[in-house]
Scaffold this motif. Structure first.
Motif, PDB file in Angstrom:
ATOM      1  N   LYS A 202       0.826  -1.200   0.000  1.00 57.15           N
ATOM      2  CA  LYS A 202       0.000   0.000   0.000  1.00 57.15           C
ATOM      3  C   LYS A 202       0.865   1.256   0.000  1.00 57.15           C
ATOM      4  O   LYS A 202       0.566   2.240  -0.675  1.00 57.15           O
ATOM      5  CB  LYS A 202      -0.922   0.006   1.218  1.00 57.15           C
ATOM      6  CG  LYS A 202      -2.182  -0.834   1.045  1.00 57.15           C
ATOM      7  CD  LYS A 202      -3.147  -0.580   2.191  1.00 57.15           C
ATOM      8  CE  LYS A 202      -4.460  -1.299   1.960  1.00 57.15           C
ATOM      9  NZ  LYS A 202      -5.441  -1.044   3.044  1.00 57.15           N
ATOM     10  N   LEU A 203       1.947   1.223   0.765  1.00 58.47           N
ATOM     11  CA  LEU A 203       2.816   2.393   0.820  1.00 58.47           C
ATOM     12  C   LEU A 203       3.522   2.643  -0.508  1.00 58.47           C
ATOM     13  O   LEU A 203       3.873   3.777  -0.820  1.00 58.47           O
ATOM     14  CB  LEU A 203       3.844   2.240   1.939  1.00 58.47           C
ATOM     15  CG  LEU A 203       3.425   2.767   3.312  1.00 58.47           C
ATOM     16  CD1 LEU A 203       4.524   2.555   4.337  1.00 58.47           C
ATOM     17  CD2 LEU A 203       3.048   4.234   3.243  1.00 58.47           C
ATOM     18  N   ASP A 204       3.758   1.580  -1.295  1.00 57.30           N
ATOM     19  CA  ASP A 204       4.312   1.773  -2.629  1.00 57.30           C
ATOM     20  C   ASP A 204       3.383   2.639  -3.468  1.00 57.30           C
ATOM     21  O   ASP A 204       3.803   3.606  -4.108  1.00 57.30           O
ATOM     22  CB  ASP A 204       4.510   0.417  -3.336  1.00 57.30           C
ATOM     23  CG  ASP A 204       5.724  -0.328  -2.838  1.00 57.30           C
ATOM     24  OD1 ASP A 204       6.738   0.329  -2.541  1.00 57.30           O
ATOM     25  OD2 ASP A 204       5.667  -1.561  -2.751  1.00 57.30           O
ATOM     26  N   VAL A 205       2.118   2.254  -3.467  1.00 55.09           N
ATOM     27  CA  VAL A 205       1.132   2.962  -4.281  1.00 55.09           C
ATOM     28  C   VAL A 205       0.920   4.381  -3.771  1.00 55.09           C
ATOM     29  O   VAL A 205       0.891   5.345  -4.544  1.00 55.09           O
ATOM     30  CB  VAL A 205      -0.203   2.186  -4.303  1.00 55.09           C
ATOM     31  CG1 VAL A 205      -1.244   2.932  -5.110  1.00 55.09           C
ATOM     32  CG2 VAL A 205       0.010   0.784  -4.854  1.00 55.09           C
ATOM     33  N   ILE A 206       0.787   4.522  -2.448  1.00 54.81           N
ATOM     34  CA  ILE A 206       0.540   5.848  -1.873  1.00 54.81           C
ATOM     35  C   ILE A 206       1.733   6.765  -2.101  1.00 54.81           C
ATOM     36  O   ILE A 206       1.581   7.934  -2.474  1.00 54.81           O
ATOM     37  CB  ILE A 206       0.222   5.724  -0.373  1.00 54.81           C
ATOM     38  CG1 ILE A 206      -1.088   4.949  -0.174  1.00 54.81           C
ATOM     39  CG2 ILE A 206       0.135   7.097   0.278  1.00 54.81           C
ATOM     40  CD1 ILE A 206      -1.407   4.640   1.269  1.00 54.81           C
ATOM     41  N   SER A 207       2.940   6.254  -1.877  1.00 51.49           N
ATOM     42  CA  SER A 207       4.143   7.072  -2.066  1.00 51.49           C
ATOM     43  C   SER A 207       4.289   7.509  -3.515  1.00 51.49           C
ATOM     44  O   SER A 207       4.723   8.633  -3.799  1.00 51.49           O
ATOM     45  CB  SER A 207       5.387   6.290  -1.627  1.00 51.49           C
ATOM     46  OG  SER A 207       5.319   5.956  -0.261  1.00 51.49           O
ATOM     47  N   ASN A 208       3.922   6.628  -4.430  1.00 53.76           N
ATOM     48  CA  ASN A 208       3.982   6.987  -5.845  1.00 53.76           C
ATOM     49  C   ASN A 208       3.017   8.129  -6.154  1.00 53.76           C
ATOM     50  O   ASN A 208       3.353   9.070  -6.895  1.00 53.76           O
ATOM     51  CB  ASN A 208       3.652   5.767  -6.703  1.00 53.76           C
ATOM     52  CG  ASN A 208       3.798   6.038  -8.181  1.00 53.76           C
ATOM     53  OD1 ASN A 208       4.897   6.242  -8.695  1.00 53.76           O
ATOM     54  ND2 ASN A 208       2.678   6.048  -8.894  1.00 53.76           N
ATOM     55  N   PRO A 249       9.693   5.725  -5.685  1.00 54.40           N
ATOM     56  CA  PRO A 249       9.055   6.429  -4.560  1.00 54.40           C
ATOM     57  C   PRO A 249       9.335   5.819  -3.203  1.00 54.40           C
ATOM     58  O   PRO A 249       9.371   6.531  -2.200  1.00 54.40           O
ATOM     59  CB  PRO A 249       7.560   6.354  -4.905  1.00 54.40           C
ATOM     60  CG  PRO A 249       7.437   5.183  -5.821  1.00 54.40           C
ATOM     61  CD  PRO A 249       8.709   5.135  -6.604  1.00 54.40           C
ATOM     62  N   LEU A 250       9.536   4.500  -3.124  1.00 54.50           N
ATOM     63  CA  LEU A 250       9.788   3.869  -1.826  1.00 54.50           C
ATOM     64  C   LEU A 250      10.676   2.647  -2.023  1.00 54.50           C
ATOM     65  O   LEU A 250      10.189   1.519  -2.154  1.00 54.50           O
ATOM     66  CB  LEU A 250       8.479   3.497  -1.138  1.00 54.50           C
ATOM     67  CG  LEU A 250       8.594   3.218   0.373  1.00 54.50           C
ATOM     68  CD1 LEU A 250       9.068   4.463   1.102  1.00 54.50           C
ATOM     69  CD2 LEU A 250       7.260   2.766   0.941  1.00 54.50           C
ATOM     70  N   ASP A 251      11.966   2.864  -2.038  1.00 54.89           N
ATOM     71  CA  ASP A 251      12.924   1.771  -2.157  1.00 54.89           C
ATOM     72  C   ASP A 251      12.998   1.007  -0.834  1.00 54.89           C
ATOM     73  O   ASP A 251      12.988   1.599   0.243  1.00 54.89           O
ATOM     74  CB  ASP A 251      14.308   2.334  -2.496  1.00 54.89           C
ATOM     75  CG  ASP A 251      15.380   1.273  -2.454  1.00 54.89           C
ATOM     76  OD1 ASP A 251      15.427   0.452  -3.383  1.00 54.89           O
ATOM     77  OD2 ASP A 251      16.160   1.266  -1.482  1.00 54.89           O
ATOM     78  N   GLY A 252      13.060  -0.321  -0.926  1.00 54.28           N
ATOM     79  CA  GLY A 252      13.137  -1.144   0.280  1.00 54.28           C
ATOM     80  C   GLY A 252      11.816  -1.336   0.971  1.00 54.28           C
ATOM     81  O   GLY A 252      11.767  -1.644   2.165  1.00 54.28           O
ATOM     82  N   SER A 286      13.512   7.052  -0.664  1.00 55.79           N
ATOM     83  CA  SER A 286      13.088   7.439  -2.014  1.00 55.79           C
ATOM     84  C   SER A 286      14.326   7.854  -2.799  1.00 55.79           C
ATOM     85  O   SER A 286      15.237   8.470  -2.249  1.00 55.79           O
ATOM     86  CB  SER A 286      12.090   8.603  -1.968  1.00 55.79           C
ATOM     87  OG  SER A 286      10.944   8.272  -1.214  1.00 55.79           O
ATOM     88  N   ILE A 287      14.344   7.528  -4.094  1.00 57.78           N
ATOM     89  CA  ILE A 287      15.463   7.874  -4.975  1.00 57.78           C
ATOM     90  C   ILE A 287      14.909   8.652  -6.159  1.00 57.78           C
ATOM     91  O   ILE A 287      13.835   8.320  -6.681  1.00 57.78           O
ATOM     92  CB  ILE A 287      16.193   6.609  -5.474  1.00 57.78           C
ATOM     93  CG1 ILE A 287      16.567   5.703  -4.295  1.00 57.78           C
ATOM     94  CG2 ILE A 287      17.445   6.982  -6.267  1.00 57.78           C
ATOM     95  CD1 ILE A 287      17.118   4.346  -4.718  1.00 57.78           C
ATOM     96  N   PHE A 288      15.641   9.668  -6.604  1.00 52.81           N
ATOM     97  CA  PHE A 288      15.158  10.461  -7.736  1.00 52.81           C
ATOM     98  C   PHE A 288      16.318  10.969  -8.579  1.00 52.81           C
ATOM     99  O   PHE A 288      17.456  11.073  -8.121  1.00 52.81           O
ATOM    100  CB  PHE A 288      14.320  11.646  -7.244  1.00 52.81           C
ATOM    101  CG  PHE A 288      15.081  12.626  -6.399  1.00 52.81           C
ATOM    102  CD1 PHE A 288      15.756  13.703  -6.966  1.00 52.81           C
ATOM    103  CD2 PHE A 288      15.128  12.475  -5.008  1.00 52.81           C
ATOM    104  CE1 PHE A 288      16.461  14.599  -6.185  1.00 52.81           C
ATOM    105  CE2 PHE A 288      15.835  13.373  -4.218  1.00 52.81           C
ATOM    106  CZ  PHE A 288      16.499  14.431  -4.807  1.00 52.81           C
ATOM    107  N   GLY A 289      16.000  11.267  -9.832  1.00 52.12           N
ATOM    108  CA  GLY A 289      16.946  11.883 -10.753  1.00 52.12           C
ATOM    109  C   GLY A 289      16.200  12.869 -11.635  1.00 52.12           C
ATOM    110  O   GLY A 289      15.022  12.666 -11.962  1.00 52.12           O
TER     111      GLY A 289
END
Length: 517
Positions: A202-208, A249-252, A286-289
């Motif tokens: 759920k946190l994957d989807v919400i964080s995205n 959005p949510l690594d690990g 979270s990782i971003f570029g």
């Protein structure tokens, strides 16, 4: 006593010329300061740069003149105070605006003095002020600063969700019940899989959604590509900038369930105690570029979905050496945002009382060496019956390649390292393991094996951003055979092996691969 503006004016002929041409009249306190004797050449070792900036109101086609002189610290501080009080006294109605700043400079064996302003110890450098300085220096533009600020906002929201996940029914295992006796089946899972076939929490989807919404609302993002999305997404709300942002959005997130211990303490210790337990569980991040905008992907192309899709995909699939900025946010006992805009690596820790990211790790440099390795050694060797060929992408015995096995054996041989072998530290979260490696040195690796010949990390939004951070901090990122930042992705979710960390450590590993070719 006051510092002399006379010596400042003598150093800047442009100041006098501009003053005469504009017919300006300096305020009385400024004239008084200017008439004082100049700073004595034999000043104490502690020197101060006194910077005076004169500005005309916009209606008078204002100009800016800066002049600097070295004076005694106490003299310069008092001069700055006189100039500031003059500005306040004229209440902005004057034809001249004066800004003065005294900046201490290093001197050989300069003793500390009591002239430092007490308020300096309470001065905070936030992410916002840091971005403004980068913009003033021409490192980034205003549009990129807005994008980075929107990412920081997303990180604050995700940090709150992660810290409360154990008491907000965002974690759990199928078939379990919570403390209220309600069935928790699929409570932590969204019931879907992403394009890589991985279960989505759920946190994957919400964080995205949080990440995407913050980027859309910034108005400066043209295309976004996420681990949780099958294809890149066009942002219709953009009106300037059109930057391309890629992110995980949510690594690990597979470790999120370790935080559900907090739910069990909800009744005994209260919601605050539960949140504290969840806060201390395994790190995620979270990782971003951020890539430069491209004119190939235009809003007009939306009338032709196929053309829009092809152009957007091509725009997103860029080599890491084209990144303008990259970073990650670590959610752990504290929330830490680590960022680079191509000029060093900087770390900011979130202060929940202030509500801002505060500069806590200026100009991070990774140690040249570090006797710590972070590998999942469970794939070291598999059954010989599962053998396959493939140097860095799979071992002869179904596990790691022979060169990688020899490398790992060498790290454990204390005789090669003055009697003390390398230490193993592995969290299972790229952000958590990389953050430790960045600060303490060493190497992080996720090689290929039989099950995953190219490893499991995605090039575009995991390997490339982390490699950029490592190189900006003086480290290195490699697949074992080539530089990560030189690889042009063939598809959005392409995977590659990753070895990143201290420069010497990565080059030592690369030597084992080159010997086996």
């Amino acid at each position: 006593m006051a510092a002399s503006l006379q010596s400042v004016m003598q150093c800047s002929g442009a100041l006098t010329a501009h003053k005469a041409r504009a017919g300006l009249v300096l305020p009385a306190p400024v004239r008084q300061v200017a008439s004082d004797p100049p700073c004595a050449p034999a000043s104490p070792p502690q020197q101060t740069l006194l910077t005076i900036t004169l500005r005309l109101p916009p209606r008078k086609r204002g100009f800016v003149v800066k002049a600097v002189t070295a004076c005694n610290a106490l003299i310069a501080s008092r001069a700055a105070a006189v100039l500031r009080s003059s500005t306040r006294a004229r209440s902005g109605r004057a034809a001249l605006r004066v800004v003065a700043q005294a900046v201490a400079t290093e001197a050989a064996k300069a003793p500390s003095t009591s002239s430092s302003r007490p308020s300096d110890s309470y001065r905070l450098s936030t992410l916002t002020t840091w971005l403004l300085r980068q913009e003033q220096e021409g490192v980034i533009d205003n549009e990129l600063a807005v994008v980075i600020s929107s990412i920081a906002l997303a990180c604050k929201q995700i940090a709150s969700l992660v810290n409360r996940s154990g008491i907000s029914n965002l974690t759990g295992l199928a078939g379990e019940q919570n403390v209220q006796g309600k069935d928790q089946k699929n409570l932590g899972l969204a019931g879907e899989q992403n394009v890589q076939g991985e279960d989505q929490k759920k946190l994957d989807v919400i964080s995205n959604e949080v990440f995407a919404n913050c980027l859309r609302s910034s108005g400066r993002t043209g295309v976004i590509a996420s681990e949780e999305e099958d294809l890149p997404v066009m942002v219709e709300e953009t009106y300037s900038g059109d930057y391309v942002v890629v992110f995980d959005p949510l690594d690990g997130s597979s470790n999120i369930d370790a935080g559900r211990l907090g739910s069990g303490l909800g009744l005994a210790g209260g919601r605050r105690a539960a949140a504290m337990v969840a806060r201390w569980c395994i790190s995620v991040g979270s990782i971003f570029g951020i890539y430069a905008p491209s004119e190939e992907c235009k809003i007009e192309d939306m009338d032709d979905p196929e053309a829009m899709l092809n152009k957007c995909v091509l725009n997103v699939c860029k080599a890491g050496n084209e990144l303008l900025a990259s970073g990650y946010c670590l959610y752990s006992s504290s929330t830490v945002l680590v960022l680079t805009v191509g000029k060093g690596v900087w770390g900011f820790t979130f202060d929940p009382l202030v509500g801002e990211f505060i500069l806590s790790h200026p100009n991070i440099r990774i140690p040249e060496k570090g006797k710590i390795y972070s590998f999942n050694e469970g794939n070291y060797q598999a059954s010989p019956a599962d053998g396959m060929a493939g140097g860095a992408k799979g071992g002869e015995a179904g596990g790691w390649s022979k060169g990688l096995q020899e490398y790992m054996d060498s790290l454990k041989d204390g005789a090669k390292w003055d009697g003390k072998p390398y230490s193993a530290r592995y969290i299972g979260s790229l952000v958590g393991d990389f953050h430790r490696t960045l600060l303490y040195g060493g190497i992080y690796g996720y090689p290929g094996d039989k099950k995953n010949p190219n490893g499991k990390l995605r090039l575009l939004y995991e390997c490339a951003p982390m490699s950029m951070l490592a190189e900006q901090a003086g480290g290195k990122g490699s697949t074992g055979e080539q530089r990560v930042l030189d690889i042009v992705p063939e598809k959005v979710h392409q995977r590659v092996p990753l070895f990143v960390g201290s420069k010497w450590e990565v080059e030592y590993l690369e030597g084992f691969f080159s010997q086996k070719q």
